[in-house]
Write an enzyme that holds these catalytic residues in place. Sequence first.
Site, PDB file in Angstrom:
ATOM      1  N   CYS A 158       9.196   5.749  -4.001  1.00  0.00           N
ATOM      2  CA  CYS A 158       8.142   4.959  -3.893  1.00  0.00           C
ATOM      3  C   CYS A 158       6.999   5.914  -3.774  1.00  0.00           C
ATOM      4  O   CYS A 158       6.906   6.415  -2.621  1.00  0.00           O
ATOM      5  CB  CYS A 158       8.327   3.921  -2.894  1.00  0.00           C
ATOM      6  SG  CYS A 158       7.100   3.081  -2.567  1.00  0.00           S
ATOM      7  N   CYS A 161       4.718   5.015  -0.809  1.00  0.00           N
ATOM      8  CA  CYS A 161       5.370   5.299   0.243  1.00  0.00           C
ATOM      9  C   CYS A 161       5.189   6.794   0.757  1.00  0.00           C
ATOM     10  O   CYS A 161       4.793   7.042   2.049  1.00  0.00           O
ATOM     11  CB  CYS A 161       6.959   4.800   0.523  1.00  0.00           C
ATOM     12  SG  CYS A 161       7.272   3.202  -0.163  1.00  0.00           S
TER      13      CYS A 161
END
Length: 381
Positions: A158, A161
Site C-alpha cells: 500500500c 501506508c
Amino acid sequence: MSRELHRDRVEIPAGFATLKSEVLAKIKASLTRLDSSNSPLLHFRRPISPAESITSTLLDKTWGVYTPSHLTRAKSATSKFPRILIFLFFFALSGALSSPTYSQEAAPTTPDSGPVIRFVRNPDQAPDFKVDDLDGKPLSLSASRGKVILLNFWATWCGPCRAEIPDLIELQKKYGDHLQIIGLDVDDDDSAEVKKFVEKNGINYPVGMATNEIRVLYGGVAALPTSFVLDDQGRVVQKHEGLRNPLLYEFEIRSLIGLQIPARVETFEDTGEIFLKHADRAVALPGVDMSKLTPEQKQVALHRFNAEGCTCGCQFTLAQCRIYDRNCPISKARTTKIMAEIIAGHGGASPEHKAQSPKNVPAAPAADAPNPNPSQHADIR
C-alpha cells in the site's frame, strides 16, 4: 488481493505541496515553542454533530488516500482545492506574523476560529486482541494500557501506508514515553517478508499480522491505511482512513497526553463512523436523500434502515451497509425503494422483505459484524 485502491490516490499539484510544507514548518515551530512553554493547556470543547462541516479544518485534510469511493473523493478534492489554497495562504500569513508569545495564544479565543481536532464523546472500549509480533513476542492492547495507542492497519504493498511510516517512526521517537504505535499488517501472507520490510525501513514500533478475527472486530477495515486512536484508558476516540496530515496525529496525541496544541478540541457522537454498531444513532446516511420525507416519515425510514438486513452478503443492516460501503448498489436501491413506499403511504415492510423484519435480522454484535465476502464492499481482500 485486489489493488483497486491504488487508483484512488489524490494527486497534489506541486505548488500546493510547497505551500503545505511552509505551513507545516510554521506549525511545527509553534509546537516547539509550546513544548518549551509553561503556560497552561487550553481546550475549548463544544459538542458538535457529525453532520457539521469540517472541511475548513486544516488538520483534517487527507493528502492522499486509497478508499472504495475514489471517484467521489476525486471530484470533492477538485472542487475544494481553490478554497483550501485560500485557507492555507491566510493560515501561513497569520503564522508569519505571530510573535514569540504565540504559545500563550495557542488555543483560539473565538469559538469557530483556527484548526480543530475531534474526539468521540463517550467512546467505546477498543476490542482487545492477542497475537505475536514479528519477533514472536506477545502483542496486545492491554499490554500498553496507560499509554495513548495508535493502532495502524497497513500493508507493505500500500503506497500511502509506506508514505506515512517515516512520520509514525518520528511520532514514536518523540512521544514514546506516553505513546505506543502498533502496526497490524493486512493481507500480506509472508510474515518473513514483512519482517524484512520492517527492518529495512527502521520501524521502531511492534508489528503483527492482522487476523480475519481482528479485522472483523474493527469493522472489516475497508481502506488502507486505517488508524484507530485510543486514549490512555483504551477507548477509541477517533478513526482515520487514508494518508493523513501527520500533524493531525501529533495534535491528537499531544491533546490526549495533556500537552498544549494550537487547536480546539471538539467532540461528536459516534453514529457509525467509528463502530458500525452505532449506525442506529445516525440521522443521515451516505447516498440517502431523505429531504422529501416529513420528520415523522424520516423516523420511520431510519427505523426500517436499521431493522432490515442488506442482501448483498455483508451481513450488515441497510444503515450499516450505507456507512460501510456507500457504493453498494443493493443497499442504495433498497433504501430508495423504502422511502418511495413511505411517501406513497405504505410504511410497513413490503411482502418480499417481511422475512427481513427485525425479529429475523441478526442483532448487531458488540463490535462490528463480519463481512464474509469482502469483495462485495471493500477494495482490499
